[in-house]
Write a protein that holds these residues in place. Structure first.
Motif, PDB file in Angstrom:
ATOM      1  N   ASP A 151     -96.405  64.049  57.094  1.00  0.00           N
ATOM      2  CA  ASP A 151     -96.972  65.273  56.519  1.00  0.00           C
ATOM      3  C   ASP A 151     -95.896  66.071  55.793  1.00  0.00           C
ATOM      4  OD1 ASP A 151     -99.161  67.116  56.127  1.00  0.00           O
ATOM      5  OD2 ASP A 151     -98.207  68.408  57.627  1.00  0.00           O
ATOM      6  N   GLU A 152     -94.706  66.147  56.364  1.00  0.00           N
ATOM      7  CA  GLU A 152     -93.601  66.859  55.720  1.00  0.00           C
ATOM      8  C   GLU A 152     -93.215  66.175  54.403  1.00  0.00           C
ATOM      9  OE1 GLU A 152     -90.755  69.507  54.677  1.00  0.00           O
ATOM     10  OE2 GLU A 152     -92.212  69.752  56.284  1.00  0.00           O
ATOM     11  N   LEU A 153     -93.184  64.850  54.394  1.00  0.00           N
ATOM     12  CA  LEU A 153     -92.855  64.123  53.163  1.00  0.00           C
ATOM     13  C   LEU A 153     -93.894  64.383  52.078  1.00  0.00           C
ATOM     14  CD1 LEU A 153     -91.654  60.646  54.516  1.00  0.00           C
ATOM     15  CD2 LEU A 153     -90.269  62.643  53.902  1.00  0.00           C
ATOM     16  N   ARG A 154     -95.141  64.415  52.444  1.00  0.00           N
ATOM     17  CA  ARG A 154     -96.201  64.673  51.462  1.00  0.00           C
ATOM     18  C   ARG A 154     -96.149  66.096  50.930  1.00  0.00           C
ATOM     19  NH1 ARG A 154    -100.617  61.097  54.694  1.00  0.00           N
ATOM     20  NH2 ARG A 154    -100.002  59.106  53.787  1.00  0.00           N
ATOM     21  N   ARG A 155     -95.850  67.054  51.800  1.00  0.00           N
ATOM     22  CA  ARG A 155     -95.698  68.443  51.329  1.00  0.00           C
ATOM     23  C   ARG A 155     -94.514  68.560  50.387  1.00  0.00           C
ATOM     24  NH1 ARG A 155     -96.689  70.007  56.846  1.00  0.00           N
ATOM     25  NH2 ARG A 155     -94.491  70.480  57.011  1.00  0.00           N
ATOM     26  N   LEU A 156     -93.446  67.844  50.699  1.00  0.00           N
ATOM     27  CA  LEU A 156     -92.259  67.844  49.836  1.00  0.00           C
ATOM     28  C   LEU A 156     -92.607  67.297  48.458  1.00  0.00           C
ATOM     29  CD1 LEU A 156     -89.189  68.055  49.317  1.00  0.00           C
ATOM     30  CD2 LEU A 156     -88.967  65.825  50.406  1.00  0.00           C
ATOM     31  N   ARG A 157     -93.343  66.194  48.416  1.00  0.00           N
ATOM     32  CA  ARG A 157     -93.733  65.614  47.128  1.00  0.00           C
ATOM     33  C   ARG A 157     -94.642  66.550  46.347  1.00  0.00           C
ATOM     34  NH1 ARG A 157     -95.092  59.589  46.699  1.00  0.00           N
ATOM     35  NH2 ARG A 157     -95.045  60.256  44.554  1.00  0.00           N
ATOM     36  N   GLU A 186     -84.944  71.574  48.052  1.00  0.00           N
ATOM     37  CA  GLU A 186     -86.095  71.080  48.805  1.00  0.00           C
ATOM     38  C   GLU A 186     -85.705  69.940  49.743  1.00  0.00           C
ATOM     39  OE1 GLU A 186     -88.833  72.609  49.041  1.00  0.00           O
ATOM     40  OE2 GLU A 186     -88.783  73.928  47.295  1.00  0.00           O
ATOM     41  N   GLY A 187     -84.754  69.108  49.330  1.00  0.00           N
ATOM     42  CA  GLY A 187     -84.277  68.035  50.200  1.00  0.00           C
ATOM     43  C   GLY A 187     -83.587  68.582  51.439  1.00  0.00           C
ATOM     44  N   ARG A 188     -82.792  69.611  51.262  1.00  0.00           N
ATOM     45  CA  ARG A 188     -82.127  70.240  52.414  1.00  0.00           C
ATOM     46  C   ARG A 188     -83.149  70.848  53.367  1.00  0.00           C
ATOM     47  NH1 ARG A 188     -78.043  73.115  48.324  1.00  0.00           N
ATOM     48  NH2 ARG A 188     -76.687  71.321  47.945  1.00  0.00           N
ATOM     49  N   ARG A 189     -84.127  71.555  52.806  1.00  0.00           N
ATOM     50  CA  ARG A 189     -85.157  72.180  53.643  1.00  0.00           C
ATOM     51  C   ARG A 189     -85.943  71.133  54.427  1.00  0.00           C
ATOM     52  NH1 ARG A 189     -87.661  76.715  49.519  1.00  0.00           N
ATOM     53  NH2 ARG A 189     -85.961  78.204  49.749  1.00  0.00           N
ATOM     54  N   SER A 190     -86.357  70.079  53.732  1.00  0.00           N
ATOM     55  CA  SER A 190     -87.139  69.039  54.412  1.00  0.00           C
ATOM     56  C   SER A 190     -86.293  68.288  55.431  1.00  0.00           C
ATOM     57  CB  SER A 190     -87.733  68.070  53.403  1.00  0.00           C
ATOM     58  OG  SER A 190     -88.804  68.684  52.735  1.00  0.00           O
ATOM     59  N   GLY A 191     -85.030  68.056  55.115  1.00  0.00           N
ATOM     60  CA  GLY A 191     -84.136  67.400  56.070  1.00  0.00           C
ATOM     61  C   GLY A 191     -84.006  68.213  57.341  1.00  0.00           C
ATOM     62  N   ALA A 192     -83.865  69.532  57.195  1.00  0.00           N
ATOM     63  CA  ALA A 192     -83.772  70.405  58.367  1.00  0.00           C
ATOM     64  C   ALA A 192     -85.079  70.381  59.159  1.00  0.00           C
ATOM     65  CB  ALA A 192     -83.445  71.833  57.936  1.00  0.00           C
ATOM     66  N   ARG A 193     -86.203  70.401  58.462  1.00  0.00           N
ATOM     67  CA  ARG A 193     -87.504  70.384  59.140  1.00  0.00           C
ATOM     68  C   ARG A 193     -87.709  69.064  59.879  1.00  0.00           C
ATOM     69  NH1 ARG A 193     -91.124  72.149  62.186  1.00  0.00           N
ATOM     70  NH2 ARG A 193     -93.242  71.600  61.691  1.00  0.00           N
ATOM     71  N   ILE A 194     -87.353  67.951  59.265  1.00  0.00           N
ATOM     72  CA  ILE A 194     -87.486  66.650  59.924  1.00  0.00           C
ATOM     73  C   ILE A 194     -86.583  66.587  61.156  1.00  0.00           C
ATOM     74  CG2 ILE A 194     -86.995  64.175  59.651  1.00  0.00           C
ATOM     75  CD1 ILE A 194     -88.072  64.540  56.729  1.00  0.00           C
ATOM     76  N   GLY A 195     -85.377  67.131  61.050  1.00  0.00           N
ATOM     77  CA  GLY A 195     -84.490  67.202  62.213  1.00  0.00           C
ATOM     78  C   GLY A 195     -85.112  67.994  63.343  1.00  0.00           C
ATOM     79  N   GLU A 196     -85.770  69.116  63.021  1.00  0.00           N
ATOM     80  CA  GLU A 196     -86.448  69.924  64.039  1.00  0.00           C
ATOM     81  C   GLU A 196     -87.594  69.151  64.681  1.00  0.00           C
ATOM     82  OE1 GLU A 196     -87.723  73.385  61.916  1.00  0.00           O
ATOM     83  OE2 GLU A 196     -85.695  74.183  61.725  1.00  0.00           O
TER      84      GLU A 196
END
Length: 169
Positions: A9-15, A110-120
């Protein structure tokens, strides 16, 4: 292995936030695909290359005194491949594929934000798994159930005045 629905879901929101992205992939540190949205690209091969690139970039950052690896950007003739450490202590690698006309600053943001979210998300899943297993037992250990203790029913006491005890004579 099935994709983690929260990471997918996070990857799709990022795209959706970065329309020039052509793919997004979350990989574990061992190269296992956690989730992918990479149409037309082999996710397993890309995951293996992303982990190798992460390892090489980590060594380069360490050898040159730049500190812990955060991100890597590769520019090709047709676009970009960006790799980000997901989480504080990288428990995953986020790889983004983008068209040549992408705003690189936005890609990084956006990559940094998503990376942090995936880590969480991964940290929360790990904490839930730890909480689900009994403390002090390693994962996979077989626990013996404690013996069931039962009590026998006591007989009722005699309360009449005529009842004699061992001390009465």
């Amino acid at each position: 292995m099935a994709a983690d629905p929260h990471i997918l879901d996070e990857l799709r929101r990022l795209r959706a936030r970065v329309p020039q992205l052509t793919g997004a992939l979350a990989t574990g540190p061992d190269g296992a695909v956690l989730a992918q949205d990479t149409p037309g690209v082999d996710p397993r091969a890309t995951a293996a290359l992303a982990v190798q690139a992460h390892a090489a970039a980590s060594e380069l950052a360490d050898a040159t005194g730049q500190g812990e690896f955060r991100e890597l950007l590769v520019r090709g003739v047709y676009g970009y491949a960006a790799t980000f450490a997901a989480g504080g202590a990288p428990t995953a690698v986020l790889t983004l594929l983008a068209q040549d006309r992408v705003n690189v600053g936005r890609l990084h943001l956006e990559g940094r934000r998503s990376g942090a979210r995936i880590g969480e998300l991964l940290d929360a899943a790990e904490a839930a798994a730890r909480a689900a297993r009994p403390a002090g037992r390693p994962l996979g250990a077989v626990s013996a159930a404690p013996p069931i203790r039962t009590r026998t029913t006591r007989s009722s006491r005699t309360t009449s005045a005529d009842a004699r005890t061992a001390t009465d004579s």
